[in-house]
Design a protein around this motif. Structure first.
Motif, PDB file in Angstrom:
ATOM      1  N   THR A  89     -10.741  59.715  48.140  1.00  0.00           N
ATOM      2  CA  THR A  89     -10.021  60.986  48.332  1.00  0.00           C
ATOM      3  C   THR A  89      -9.221  61.005  49.631  1.00  0.00           C
ATOM      4  N   ILE A  90      -9.460  60.011  50.494  1.00  0.00           N
ATOM      5  CA  ILE A  90      -8.730  59.894  51.762  1.00  0.00           C
ATOM      6  C   ILE A  90      -7.609  58.873  51.580  1.00  0.00           C
ATOM      7  N   ASN A  91      -6.374  59.304  51.783  1.00  0.00           N
ATOM      8  CA  ASN A  91      -5.219  58.412  51.602  1.00  0.00           C
ATOM      9  C   ASN A  91      -4.758  57.762  52.893  1.00  0.00           C
ATOM     10  N   GLY A  92      -4.903  58.472  54.003  1.00  0.00           N
ATOM     11  CA  GLY A  92      -4.479  57.934  55.287  1.00  0.00           C
ATOM     12  C   GLY A  92      -5.489  58.234  56.371  1.00  0.00           C
ATOM     13  N   ILE A  93      -5.557  57.335  57.351  1.00  0.00           N
ATOM     14  CA  ILE A  93      -6.491  57.518  58.475  1.00  0.00           C
ATOM     15  C   ILE A  93      -5.716  57.406  59.773  1.00  0.00           C
ATOM     16  N   LEU A  94      -5.864  58.416  60.614  1.00  0.00           N
ATOM     17  CA  LEU A  94      -5.276  58.400  61.957  1.00  0.00           C
ATOM     18  C   LEU A  94      -6.405  58.193  62.954  1.00  0.00           C
ATOM     19  N   MET A  95      -6.398  57.036  63.593  1.00  0.00           N
ATOM     20  CA  MET A  95      -7.439  56.683  64.558  1.00  0.00           C
ATOM     21  C   MET A  95      -6.914  56.955  65.967  1.00  0.00           C
ATOM     22  N   PHE A  96      -7.498  57.933  66.629  1.00  0.00           N
ATOM     23  CA  PHE A  96      -7.047  58.238  67.993  1.00  0.00           C
ATOM     24  C   PHE A  96      -7.504  57.144  68.958  1.00  0.00           C
ATOM     25  N   ARG A  97      -6.558  56.692  69.759  1.00  0.00           N
ATOM     26  CA  ARG A  97      -6.809  55.682  70.780  1.00  0.00           C
ATOM     27  C   ARG A  97      -6.204  56.157  72.091  1.00  0.00           C
ATOM     28  N   PRO A  98      -6.671  55.656  73.240  1.00  0.00           N
ATOM     29  CA  PRO A  98      -7.666  54.584  73.382  1.00  0.00           C
ATOM     30  C   PRO A  98      -9.077  55.059  73.066  1.00  0.00           C
ATOM     31  N   LEU A  99      -9.877  54.123  72.604  1.00  0.00           N
ATOM     32  CA  LEU A  99     -11.285  54.389  72.343  1.00  0.00           C
ATOM     33  C   LEU A  99     -12.085  54.178  73.629  1.00  0.00           C
ATOM     34  N   PRO A 100     -13.280  54.762  73.716  1.00  0.00           N
ATOM     35  CA  PRO A 100     -14.130  54.511  74.888  1.00  0.00           C
ATOM     36  C   PRO A 100     -14.344  53.009  75.067  1.00  0.00           C
TER      37      PRO A 100
END
Length: 284
Positions: A89-100
């Motif tokens: 059901t998820i078409n796109g993923i936005l991964m916020f960076r920078p990561l810890p």
């Protein structure tokens, strides 16, 4: 006085098309959905999240926000990412960076499924940009620059284009996209010798130096089109400024993107466009 290549008009055009595309998908029982994966409560992340949600809502794209604490373990973070990769059901993923720092960012971003990489951050997405194949999606800012040139009918075929900057976020990918449009492209950077003679020979200059107000009239000539990708807060002038000294060059060039009001606003719309495109690809 230069023609202002305003992002607002580009966004309105994109939104109109995306609204129709989303409506058609919903008629087929598909709701394009973006997952936002965020760690912590950084104000710039929260601001971008709000802006992204608003833009998605305007065209009917659904958003699922997942907020994880700053002390989330790498194993927990990657497990959450794996769930989103597998969720149909998820078409796109936005991964916020920078990561810890305790999370391996290279490992995390390349675990992201390329078909859902709507921000164009995985190695596979970048490979797709370089090979002109749909392995993933182009970085949003690079595509936003192209969308502005397309909207304002600025010809690229056979034209000399100089890109100032060689980052993987904008410089190199936008150079590839320009070449796919049959432009002749030169990339300049901090080690380029006699850069001003190169930029003055161009028809179009894309400035992504990452150095606020670093490009002035000595870099440019009359009749050029300038795409200013940079944005930063100029404390001395008490306003947002780009990488180009706007007041110095506006009277001499043919067309230029303003800052703010240029590339930045279009970038978010490109992200939403990628979510819709991902939904179409995944359900075709």
């Amino acid at each position: 006085m230069a023609k202002l290549l305003k992002g607002k008009d580009v966004v309105e055009s994109l939104n109109a098309k995306l609204t129709k595309d989303v409506q058609k998908l919903k008629e087929d029982g598909i709701t394009p959905t973006l997952a936002i994966l965020r760690v912590g409560e950084r104000e710039d992340d929260l601001s971008y999240e709000r802006g992204t949600k608003k833009r998605c809502e305007q065209v009917g794209v659904s958003v699922k926000a997942i907020a994880l604490p700053m002390d989330v373990t790498e194993e927990e973070y990657l497990s959450e990412l794996d769930k989103l990769n597998k969720d149909a059901t998820i078409n796109g993923i936005l991964m916020f960076r920078p990561l810890p720092k305790h999370i391996d960012e290279l490992k995390a971003r390349n675990m992201l499924a390329a078909k859902k990489d709507v921000d164009g951050c995985t190695d596979l997405s970048l490979a797709g940009v370089f090979t002109n194949t749909k392995l993933g999606f182009a970085p949003c800012t690079a595509e936003a620059a192209m969308e502005i040139l397309k909207f304002y009918n600025i010809p690229l075929q056979g034209k000399k284009v100089v890109v100032i900057g060689r980052s993987l976020v904008i410089g190199r990918p936008v150079a590839m996209l320009l070449m796919h449009a049959n432009a002749t492209v030169t990339i300049c950077h901090t080690k380029t010798i006699d850069i001003t003679s190169i930029t003055k020979d161009a028809d179009i200059v894309v400035v992504a130096s990452g150095q606020m107000e670093s490009v002035g009239k000595d870099y440019l000539k009359e009749g050029q089109t300038v795409i200013d990708v940079g944005i930063g807060w100029n404390a001395e002038k008490n306003k947002l400024c780009g990488d180009v000294i706007f007041d110095e060059v506006e009277s001499m060039v043919d067309a230029i993107t303003p800052v703010p009001g240029g590339v930045g606003g279009v970038t978010t719309s490109i992200l939403v466009k990628h979510v819709v495109e991902a939904a179409i690809r995944q359900n075709s």
